[in-house]
Design an enzyme around this catalytic site. Sequence first.
Site, PDB file in Angstrom:
ATOM      1  N   HIS A 130       0.822  -1.219   0.000  1.00 47.88           N
ATOM      2  CA  HIS A 130       0.000   0.000   0.000  1.00 47.88           C
ATOM      3  C   HIS A 130       0.849   1.258   0.000  1.00 47.88           C
ATOM      4  CE1 HIS A 130      -3.668  -2.364   1.775  1.00 47.88           C
ATOM      5  NE2 HIS A 130      -3.446  -2.635   0.515  1.00 47.88           N
ATOM      6  N   CYS A 138       4.997  12.552  -7.634  1.00 46.08           N
ATOM      7  CA  CYS A 138       4.385  13.787  -8.119  1.00 46.08           C
ATOM      8  C   CYS A 138       2.899  13.563  -8.409  1.00 46.08           C
ATOM      9  CB  CYS A 138       5.113  14.237  -9.376  1.00 46.08           C
ATOM     10  SG  CYS A 138       4.410  15.712 -10.105  1.00 46.08           S
ATOM     11  N   CYS A 141       2.899  14.441 -12.618  1.00 42.18           N
ATOM     12  CA  CYS A 141       3.539  13.542 -13.609  1.00 42.18           C
ATOM     13  C   CYS A 141       3.756  12.135 -13.041  1.00 42.18           C
ATOM     14  CB  CYS A 141       4.849  14.130 -14.122  1.00 42.18           C
ATOM     15  SG  CYS A 141       6.212  14.042 -12.939  1.00 42.18           S
ATOM     16  N   ALA A 249       1.409 -10.665  18.124  1.00 41.62           N
ATOM     17  CA  ALA A 249       2.465 -10.943  17.143  1.00 41.62           C
ATOM     18  C   ALA A 249       3.849 -10.952  17.796  1.00 41.62           C
ATOM     19  CB  ALA A 249       2.409  -9.904  16.026  1.00 41.62           C
TER      20      ALA A 249
HETATM   21  P1  NAD Z   1      -6.826  -3.581  10.745  1.00 36.74           P
HETATM   22  O1  NAD Z   1      -6.701  -2.440  11.702  1.00 36.74           O
HETATM   23  O2  NAD Z   1      -8.032  -3.736   9.945  1.00 36.74           O
HETATM   24  O3  NAD Z   1      -6.649  -4.944  11.541  1.00 36.74           O
HETATM   25  C1  NAD Z   1      -5.643  -5.121  12.490  1.00 36.74           C
HETATM   26  C2  NAD Z   1      -5.670  -6.574  12.912  1.00 36.74           C
HETATM   27  O4  NAD Z   1      -4.585  -6.780  13.802  1.00 36.74           O
HETATM   28  C3  NAD Z   1      -6.954  -6.987  13.649  1.00 36.74           C
HETATM   29  O5  NAD Z   1      -7.413  -8.203  13.079  1.00 36.74           O
HETATM   30  C4  NAD Z   1      -6.495  -7.175  15.090  1.00 36.74           C
HETATM   31  O6  NAD Z   1      -7.197  -8.213  15.740  1.00 36.74           O
HETATM   32  C5  NAD Z   1      -5.040  -7.540  14.916  1.00 36.74           C
HETATM   33  N1  NAD Z   1      -4.156  -7.179  16.027  1.00 36.74           N
HETATM   34  C6  NAD Z   1      -4.176  -6.074  16.809  1.00 36.74           C
HETATM   35  N2  NAD Z   1      -3.143  -6.075  17.664  1.00 36.74           N
HETATM   36  C7  NAD Z   1      -2.436  -7.210  17.406  1.00 36.74           C
HETATM   37  C8  NAD Z   1      -1.236  -7.765  17.949  1.00 36.74           C
HETATM   38  N3  NAD Z   1      -0.544  -7.167  18.933  1.00 36.74           N
HETATM   39  N4  NAD Z   1      -0.800  -8.942  17.448  1.00 36.74           N
HETATM   40  C9  NAD Z   1      -1.484  -9.582  16.449  1.00 36.74           C
HETATM   41  N5  NAD Z   1      -2.617  -9.087  15.902  1.00 36.74           N
HETATM   42  C10 NAD Z   1      -3.080  -7.914  16.371  1.00 36.74           C
HETATM   43  O7  NAD Z   1      -5.509  -3.505   9.845  1.00 36.74           O
HETATM   44  P2  NAD Z   1      -5.234  -4.053   8.374  1.00 36.74           P
HETATM   45  O8  NAD Z   1      -5.862  -5.376   8.194  1.00 36.74           O
HETATM   46  O9  NAD Z   1      -3.772  -3.885   8.170  1.00 36.74           O
HETATM   47  O10 NAD Z   1      -6.015  -3.056   7.395  1.00 36.74           O
HETATM   48  C11 NAD Z   1      -6.034  -1.677   7.636  1.00 36.74           C
HETATM   49  C12 NAD Z   1      -5.530  -0.780   6.510  1.00 36.74           C
HETATM   50  O11 NAD Z   1      -5.031   0.401   7.146  1.00 36.74           O
HETATM   51  C13 NAD Z   1      -4.373  -1.314   5.713  1.00 36.74           C
HETATM   52  O12 NAD Z   1      -4.655  -1.030   4.384  1.00 36.74           O
HETATM   53  C14 NAD Z   1      -3.137  -0.518   6.149  1.00 36.74           C
HETATM   54  O13 NAD Z   1      -2.444  -0.011   5.017  1.00 36.74           O
HETATM   55  C15 NAD Z   1      -3.677   0.681   6.878  1.00 36.74           C
HETATM   56  N6  NAD Z   1      -2.982   0.950   8.189  1.00 36.74           N
HETATM   57  C16 NAD Z   1      -1.623   0.872   8.295  1.00 36.74           C
HETATM   58  C17 NAD Z   1      -0.985   1.073   9.524  1.00 36.74           C
HETATM   59  C18 NAD Z   1       0.529   0.974   9.602  1.00 36.74           C
HETATM   60  O14 NAD Z   1       1.219   1.251   8.628  1.00 36.74           O
HETATM   61  N7  NAD Z   1       1.095   0.544  10.764  1.00 36.74           N
HETATM   62  C19 NAD Z   1      -1.740   1.365  10.664  1.00 36.74           C
HETATM   63  C20 NAD Z   1      -3.157   1.460  10.538  1.00 36.74           C
HETATM   64  C21 NAD Z   1      -3.743   1.238   9.271  1.00 36.74           C
HETATM   65 ZN    ZN Z   2       6.127  16.016 -11.771  1.00 34.40          ZN
END
Ligand code: NAD
Ligand code: ZN
Length: 261
Positions: A130, A138, A141, A249
């Site tokens: 993502h 940009c 462009c 995790a």
């Molecule tokens: P989500 O917020 O929808 O889901 C997060 C998942 O992580 C849930 O299922 C939850 O149960 C689980 N979770 C929470 N804490 C946890 C832990 N400590 N250990 C294991 N699991 C845990 O996130 P998603 O599915 O990544 O989708 C959300 C969208 O938002 C994505 O497209 C992402 O790009 C964006 N996003 C990114 C970030 C980042 O870059 N860190 C943060 C928030 C959202």
């Molecule tokens: Zn440009």
Amino acid sequence: MTETLIEALERARGWLKAAGRVLVITGAGVSAESGIPTFRGGGAYWSGFSPNELSSVRGFDANPCLVWSWYEERRARVRSAEPNAAHRALAAYTTRADARILTQNVDGLHLRAARGLGTPSAANDPIEFHGSLFKVRCRRCHRPGPNPETIDASSRDTLPRCLRPHCRGLMRPDIVWFGEAIPEENRLLSIKLAREADVCLVIGTSLEVYPVADLPDQTRDTDGKVVEVNVFPVVRGTTNTAANLVGKAGDVVPELLAGLP
Ligand code: NAD
Ligand code: ZN
């Protein structure tokens, strides 16, 4: 009778030991223990503005200073965070196994964990599906540009601009926004990796965002297995095709990967 974590871990380890290729898919949950909030864990609104106003081309064109000030705040927050035990265990695992990380996160923490091992190998870099908070391109462009150290979003005149003399368009975060498609090359690569994988390891994602949500089933369609690590598991399946490792995790991933070749 429901399976215990130890039983599920044993099954998952057996699959990983026997696996040729592994695809690791991560979401916001893998970064939660680094102090970065997940989407559905709150924090979707910022200063009363909706995600749509902050993360869409329409929102950017209407108010680029607002969008950049939100992104600059997120960039600062992530810079002061550190990769956690899950990022580190995964980085080490991908240097010794035929495993590739595909992350939905834009925080760059997988990349920082990989660099932290001192073994930079672009061929095996995590795929930032993502985009990244630390990449810009940009708006006019579409070409990428150097990542500015800091962004002064106090006026349009101070925002970063394209360096190409005939363009000078505003730079935008290189992130896939609402209504935008995943770049075709990455979309095709993700399907190939999922179908070639013997195990798809899914960590900390609610699997609510497409096309990522389809990838674990692509692995199962080609006779692979799915291993999930989540505090609230979402992957369904029988014990022949899926293992749900319920927990954080940062605890479960190092435990799962320890001792694997
Ligand atoms: P989500 O917020 O929808 O889901 C997060 C998942 O992580 C849930 O299922 C939850 O149960 C689980 N979770 C929470 N804490 C946890 C832990 N400590 N250990 C294991 N699991 C845990 O996130 P998603 O599915 O990544 O989708 C959300 C969208 O938002 C994505 O497209 C992402 O790009 C964006 N996003 C990114 C970030 C980042 O870059 N860190 C943060 C928030 C959202
Ligand atoms: Zn440009």
